[in-house]
Structures are given as C-alpha cells and as structure tokens.
Scaffold this motif. Structure first.
Motif, PDB file in Angstrom:
ATOM      1  N   CYS A 115      -6.491   4.410   0.418  1.00 14.76           N
ATOM      2  CA  CYS A 115      -5.447   3.403   0.622  1.00 14.76           C
ATOM      3  C   CYS A 115      -5.075   3.303   2.093  1.00 14.76           C
ATOM      4  O   CYS A 115      -4.881   2.203   2.633  1.00 14.76           O
ATOM      5  CB  CYS A 115      -4.202   3.756  -0.191  1.00 14.76           C
ATOM      6  SG  CYS A 115      -4.274   3.343  -1.941  1.00 14.76           S
ATOM      7  N   ARG A 116      -4.976   4.447   2.759  1.00  8.38           N
ATOM      8  CA  ARG A 116      -4.654   4.446   4.188  1.00  8.38           C
ATOM      9  C   ARG A 116      -5.750   3.722   4.984  1.00  8.38           C
ATOM     10  O   ARG A 116      -5.457   2.953   5.904  1.00  8.38           O
ATOM     11  CB  ARG A 116      -4.524   5.877   4.698  1.00  8.38           C
ATOM     12  CG  ARG A 116      -3.418   6.688   4.056  1.00  8.38           C
ATOM     13  CD  ARG A 116      -2.052   6.270   4.516  1.00  8.38           C
ATOM     14  NE  ARG A 116      -1.040   7.216   4.044  1.00  8.38           N
ATOM     15  CZ  ARG A 116       0.247   6.962   3.969  1.00  8.38           C
ATOM     16  NH1 ARG A 116       0.706   5.784   4.335  1.00  8.38           N
ATOM     17  NH2 ARG A 116       1.094   7.867   3.529  1.00  8.38           N
TER      18      ARG A 116
ATOM     19  N   GLU B 260       1.412   9.549  -5.761  1.00  6.21           N
ATOM     20  CA  GLU B 260       1.830  10.905  -5.401  1.00  6.21           C
ATOM     21  C   GLU B 260       2.952  11.433  -6.286  1.00  6.21           C
ATOM     22  O   GLU B 260       3.049  12.642  -6.511  1.00  6.21           O
ATOM     23  CB  GLU B 260       2.259  10.934  -3.934  1.00  6.21           C
ATOM     24  CG  GLU B 260       1.092  10.741  -2.971  1.00  6.21           C
ATOM     25  CD  GLU B 260       1.518  10.726  -1.515  1.00  6.21           C
ATOM     26  OE1 GLU B 260       0.668  11.008  -0.649  1.00  6.21           O
ATOM     27  OE2 GLU B 260       2.704  10.428  -1.242  1.00  6.21           O
TER      28      GLU B 260
ATOM     29  N   ILE C 259       0.806   4.241  -2.824  1.00  6.17           N
ATOM     30  CA  ILE C 259       0.643   5.644  -2.441  1.00  6.17           C
ATOM     31  C   ILE C 259       1.777   6.485  -3.023  1.00  6.17           C
ATOM     32  O   ILE C 259       1.545   7.563  -3.587  1.00  6.17           O
ATOM     33  CB  ILE C 259       0.583   5.768  -0.907  1.00  6.17           C
ATOM     34  CG1 ILE C 259      -0.743   5.199  -0.387  1.00  6.17           C
ATOM     35  CG2 ILE C 259       0.761   7.226  -0.464  1.00  6.17           C
ATOM     36  CD1 ILE C 259      -0.791   5.032   1.119  1.00  6.17           C
TER      37      ILE C 259
ATOM     38  N   THR D 156      -5.147   7.977  -2.271  1.00  6.35           N
ATOM     39  CA  THR D 156      -4.225   7.744  -1.165  1.00  6.35           C
ATOM     40  C   THR D 156      -4.948   7.753   0.179  1.00  6.35           C
ATOM     41  O   THR D 156      -4.613   6.978   1.077  1.00  6.35           O
ATOM     42  CB  THR D 156      -3.096   8.783  -1.160  1.00  6.35           C
ATOM     43  OG1 THR D 156      -3.647  10.108  -1.046  1.00  6.35           O
ATOM     44  CG2 THR D 156      -2.278   8.694  -2.436  1.00  6.35           C
TER      45      THR D 156
ATOM     46  N   TRP E 229       0.826  -1.213   0.000  1.00  5.33           N
ATOM     47  CA  TRP E 229       0.000   0.000   0.000  1.00  5.33           C
ATOM     48  C   TRP E 229       0.857   1.258   0.000  1.00  5.33           C
ATOM     49  O   TRP E 229       0.526   2.241  -0.683  1.00  5.33           O
ATOM     50  CB  TRP E 229      -0.954  -0.028   1.199  1.00  5.33           C
ATOM     51  CG  TRP E 229      -1.987  -1.088   1.057  1.00  5.33           C
ATOM     52  CD1 TRP E 229      -2.042  -2.280   1.718  1.00  5.33           C
ATOM     53  CD2 TRP E 229      -3.098  -1.094   0.142  1.00  5.33           C
ATOM     54  NE1 TRP E 229      -3.118  -3.016   1.280  1.00  5.33           N
ATOM     55  CE2 TRP E 229      -3.781  -2.312   0.316  1.00  5.33           C
ATOM     56  CE3 TRP E 229      -3.569  -0.181  -0.793  1.00  5.33           C
ATOM     57  CZ2 TRP E 229      -4.925  -2.639  -0.413  1.00  5.33           C
ATOM     58  CZ3 TRP E 229      -4.705  -0.497  -1.534  1.00  5.33           C
ATOM     59  CH2 TRP E 229      -5.360  -1.718  -1.335  1.00  5.33           C
ATOM     60  N   GLU E 230       1.957   1.249   0.727  1.00  7.44           N
ATOM     61  CA  GLU E 230       2.840   2.409   0.734  1.00  7.44           C
ATOM     62  C   GLU E 230       3.437   2.655  -0.651  1.00  7.44           C
ATOM     63  O   GLU E 230       3.584   3.805  -1.079  1.00  7.44           O
ATOM     64  CB  GLU E 230       3.954   2.218   1.770  1.00  7.44           C
ATOM     65  CG  GLU E 230       3.479   2.293   3.207  1.00  7.44           C
ATOM     66  CD  GLU E 230       2.826   3.623   3.542  1.00  7.44           C
ATOM     67  OE1 GLU E 230       3.275   4.662   3.022  1.00  7.44           O
ATOM     68  OE2 GLU E 230       1.849   3.623   4.318  1.00  7.44           O
TER      69      GLU E 230
END
Length: 260
Positions: free
Chosen positions: A186-187, A139, A135, A183, A131-132
């Motif tokens: 996603c968090r 971005e 993201i 994002t 997931w990071e």
C-alpha cells in the motif's frame, strides 16, 4: 517453488514447454499467483508461463515494510536472473501493472512485450487518506475487515452472485494476505508516480481495462496510452477491476492476439 531473491523468498510456478517464449504474470494487491489461473490453459501449450507471488503476498515472505516499486520490480528481475530468463513478455494487473511500468522504464532490455491491465501511471496525492485508512484497518482489524469492500471493487454484483466459488477463492486470497505485505505494498502504491517517464517506454505495449473499473478507470488507461507511443488500448465489456477473471474470454483472446 520458492527461491531467495534479494532479501525475501519468492514463490513462483512455471509451466509450459521448455524453450518457448516466457510470459511473466504479476498480480494485484491482496492477491496471489492463482489469480491468473484462467490465463494458464490458453497459454501454456505455446508459452512458458511464469507466475509469481509479489513480495508480501501468497507464499512469498513478508518482511516489514514499507516497500517501494523499485524494490518490487527488483524482485522480478532477481527471479528472472535466477531462472536464467534473459527476456520475457510481462503481464501485470493493478499493482502488477505498476511494477510492469517500472520494468519498462528501468529494464527495457528484459522485456519483449508489455501488457498493463487495470492500472494507473500515478496515485494522485488526494488518494493518500484512502490508503492510510486501508492500512489502519488492516493493522487494527486484520485483512478480513477489508475483504467485502475489496470484492465489491473487484467484481460486479452479478459476478459475485453468479460465480460464488470463484468469488470465494479470491476472498480467501485477500484474507490470507499477510498484513505486513499488504501495508508494505500500500505504501508503494500510494507514492507511485511514473507519469513523467512513460514517454521513454519503447516496448510494444497493450493496455487493457475493465469497462466498469472505478479504481483504475478507463480514463487512467487512456492516459497511459497517450504517454506510451504506439500502445494499444482494449476495454473489456462489463468487467470491473479483476478484468482477467470477470472478462476472461475477452481478456485471453486479446492477450493471445497481442503476444502472437
């Protein structure tokens, strides 16, 4: 149409006869309410179909994140309150299925029946780096950089080859998703864990999953079924993650049977 709910503008569409039972649809990450287009024709004569864009997606506004599942579920309740809908059937896929689980635990009095599609009751901690990375990609490179790998997770190679127009429509949804909305959600997904609470769900529940879904596989659906007493499981032959599109005929037939 758009209406202010909590601190955001939520886009929604409602079709079907006034007074009919309401069915609310909630889409996956990086999609929009149009991802339910194939479910509208078989339902709208007998049901009032409510489709909405999740916070940060489609025509809904995208405030800076992070978001939480509680926040996203509160948006659903706020929209239902605005529309004066006391109870609804709820159909959620992937992220929408996670929202549906939160609703079933926190707002059971608002649900008649629950349909959880291609989803999971938790995100394992070992998936956090995935997931990071998504993201960071969004971005730094934008949503276009995520489109190809997302489509490969969502649809089989045969579907992408044989249904280029449908595939392109979904690609456009992905690309047009605001980075802040993607994002933020996603968090919310990466921190999701309702595994200890699903046994509290008493709403009649149907779980559907694509046979070849790798992101939220059949085993994840089986885990949810074991935790929700009396729930039903239906595996859609040949479908990957967006089983409501790739396996629409099977999906719609089982959905209609369950709702009726």
């Amino acid at each position: 149409m758009r209406v202010r709910v909590n601190d955001v503008l939520i886009r929604y569409e409602m079709q079907g006869p006034p007074g009919a039972p309401v069915v609310t649809f909630s889409h996956s990450l990086a999609a929009a309410l149009e991802s339910w287009d194939l479910q509208l024709p078989p339902l709208r004569d007998a049901y009032r179909v409510l489709r909405m864009d999740t916070r940060g997606h489609g025509g809904s506004s995208a405030p800076p994140g992070p978001y939480t599942m509680e926040m996203l579920s509160s948006d659903v309740i706020g929209l239902l309150d605005h529309l004066d809908i006391a109870r609804t059937h709820f159909v959620g896929l992937s992220l929408g299925g996670m929202i549906g689980q939160v609703l079933a635990v926190g707002y059971p009095e608002r649900l008649d029946r629950l349909v959880l599609c291609d989803t999971s009751n938790r995100m394992p901690s070992e998936t956090a780096p995935v997931w990071e990375e998504r993201i960071r990609t969004a971005e730094t490179q934008g949503m276009t950089a995520l489109a190809r790998e997302t489509l490969e997770r969502w649809f089989s190679e045969a579907f992408r080859r044989d249904q280029p127009q449908a595939t392109e429509r979904i690609r456009n949804m992905i690309v047009r998703t605001p980075v802040a909305g993607y994002t933020g959600c996603c968090r919310a997904i990466s921190r999701f864990d309702l595994s200890g609470e699903l046994s509290r769900v008493k709403v009649p529940t149907l779980i559907m999953v694509g046979e070849k879904d790798e992101g939220t596989p059949v085993s994840a659906a089986e885990t949810i079924q074991r935790q929700i007493e009396g729930s039903e499981l239906f595996v859609i032959p040949g479908a990957l993650h967006l089983s409501n599109i790739e396996g629409a005929a099977h999906f719609n037939r089982r959905l209609l049977s369950f709702l009726s």
